[in-house]
Design an enzyme around this catalytic site. Structure first.
Site, PDB file in Angstrom:
ATOM      1  N   ARG A 196       9.253 -33.091  10.798  1.00 25.16           N
ATOM      2  CA  ARG A 196       8.145 -32.931  11.740  1.00 25.16           C
ATOM      3  C   ARG A 196       7.288 -31.697  11.445  1.00 25.16           C
ATOM      4  NH1 ARG A 196      12.538 -30.596  14.030  1.00 25.16           N
ATOM      5  NH2 ARG A 196      12.271 -28.798  15.408  1.00 25.16           N
ATOM      6  N   HIS A 247      10.494 -23.575   9.401  1.00 24.17           N
ATOM      7  CA  HIS A 247       9.448 -24.275  10.149  1.00 24.17           C
ATOM      8  C   HIS A 247       8.064 -24.152   9.548  1.00 24.17           C
ATOM      9  CE1 HIS A 247      11.844 -24.349  14.215  1.00 24.17           C
ATOM     10  NE2 HIS A 247      12.498 -24.896  13.198  1.00 24.17           N
ATOM     11  N   ASN A 248       7.772 -23.021   8.914  1.00 23.19           N
ATOM     12  CA  ASN A 248       6.398 -22.753   8.471  1.00 23.19           C
ATOM     13  C   ASN A 248       6.232 -22.833   6.958  1.00 23.19           C
ATOM     14  OD1 ASN A 248       7.075 -20.313  10.766  1.00 23.19           O
ATOM     15  ND2 ASN A 248       5.580 -21.872  11.296  1.00 23.19           N
ATOM     16  N   ASP A 300       0.866  -1.182   0.000  1.00 24.85           N
ATOM     17  CA  ASP A 300       0.000   0.000   0.000  1.00 24.85           C
ATOM     18  C   ASP A 300       0.908   1.238   0.000  1.00 24.85           C
ATOM     19  OD1 ASP A 300       0.908   0.351   2.611  1.00 24.85           O
ATOM     20  OD2 ASP A 300      -1.083   0.488   3.505  1.00 24.85           O
ATOM     21  N   HIS A 301       0.315   2.407   0.197  1.00 17.55           N
ATOM     22  CA  HIS A 301       1.112   3.643   0.164  1.00 17.55           C
ATOM     23  C   HIS A 301       2.184   3.653   1.247  1.00 17.55           C
ATOM     24  CE1 HIS A 301      -2.292   4.173   2.854  1.00 17.55           C
ATOM     25  NE2 HIS A 301      -1.611   5.106   3.497  1.00 17.55           N
ATOM     26  N   CYS A 337       3.154  -3.068   4.063  1.00 19.27           N
ATOM     27  CA  CYS A 337       2.336  -1.897   4.387  1.00 19.27           C
ATOM     28  C   CYS A 337       3.051  -1.160   5.512  1.00 19.27           C
ATOM     29  CB  CYS A 337       0.882  -2.268   4.705  1.00 19.27           C
ATOM     30  SG  CYS A 337       0.588  -3.196   6.214  1.00 19.27           S
ATOM     31  N   ARG A 360       2.539 -30.231  10.508  1.00 18.97           N
ATOM     32  CA  ARG A 360       2.079 -29.001  11.166  1.00 18.97           C
ATOM     33  C   ARG A 360       1.638 -27.970  10.126  1.00 18.97           C
ATOM     34  NH1 ARG A 360       7.209 -29.046  15.365  1.00 18.97           N
ATOM     35  NH2 ARG A 360       6.500 -30.870  16.517  1.00 18.97           N
ATOM     36  N   GLY A 373       2.871  -3.770   8.296  1.00 18.23           N
ATOM     37  CA  GLY A 373       2.941  -5.152   7.800  1.00 18.23           C
ATOM     38  C   GLY A 373       1.763  -5.985   8.266  1.00 18.23           C
TER      39      GLY A 373
HETATM   40  C1  RB5 Z   1      -1.836   3.020   6.345  1.00 19.24           C
HETATM   41  O1  RB5 Z   1      -1.882   4.256   6.958  1.00 19.24           O
HETATM   42  C2  RB5 Z   1      -1.587   1.929   7.381  1.00 19.24           C
HETATM   43  O2  RB5 Z   1      -2.700   1.778   8.195  1.00 19.24           O
HETATM   44  C3  RB5 Z   1      -1.225   0.618   6.704  1.00 19.24           C
HETATM   45  O3  RB5 Z   1      -0.105   0.807   5.912  1.00 19.24           O
HETATM   46  C4  RB5 Z   1      -0.913  -0.539   7.610  1.00 19.24           C
HETATM   47  O4  RB5 Z   1      -0.023  -0.190   8.610  1.00 19.24           O
HETATM   48  C5  RB5 Z   1      -2.074  -1.294   8.108  1.00 19.24           C
HETATM   49  O5  RB5 Z   1      -1.965  -2.352   8.764  1.00 19.24           O
END
Ligand code: RB5
Length: 147
Positions: A135, A101-102, A12-13, A68, A139, A71
């Site tokens: 193992r 592991h995942n 996202d931005h 984001c 999982r 994240g």
């Molecule tokens: C955007 O402002 C922000 O909310 C987004 O990037 C993120 O952190 C959301 O989980």
């Protein structure tokens, strides 16, 4: 000539500038399938998490990176899709363990949480670590129960 793996990438931005930096830094190593966003203009992280998941579901890439601000939002969106095992990592150990592991197939990063160098270190660790299997196989297979 060796072919480079295709890595789907979306942000996202809040993650736009880190996405740009990763694409520039890893262009020699990966072919990026850039799913946007393409500017700092405010947008919705969920749209990009879903777009990444759809690209994986369609077989356009086997692994991905989502970014984001924290994240968190984009990884919640991506992880609602069966095909995705996204791991939100803030350091190298998490990135390595998410593969070991995942069998995580998507690295999630918070651009407002970690610096660029730590993000690059996470990318290096994530894409150079193999799933341990053994193992952990059963999982991982249980992760999709309920979705
Ligand atoms: C955007 O402002 C922000 O909310 C987004 O990037 C993120 O952190 C959301 O989980």
């Amino acid at each position: 000539m060796t072919t480079k793996p295709t890595i789907a990438i979306a942000a996202d931005h809040g993650g736009f500038s880190l996405k740009k930096a990763i694409i520039a830094a890893y262009a020699d190593q990966f072919d990026f399938l850039d799913l946007g966003t393409r500017s700092e203009e405010s947008c919705n992280y969920a749209d990009y998490g879903h777009a990444l998941a759809e690209a994986l579901a369609q077989g356009r890439a086997r692994q991905g990176i989502i970014i984001c601000g924290s994240g968190i939002g984009i990884s919640i969106a991506a992880n609602r899709h069966k095909v995705v095992r996204a791991a939100l990592c803030t350091d190298v150990t998490m990135a390595r363990l998410s593969r070991f592991h995942n069998d995580a197939n998507v690295l999630a990063l918070g651009a407002r949480i970690i610096g660029q160098q730590v993000a690059f270190d996470c990318v290096d660790a994530f894409f150079s670590t193999a799933f341990e299997g053994g193992r952990h196989q059963a999982r991982v297979e249980k992760l999709n129960v309920g979705i």
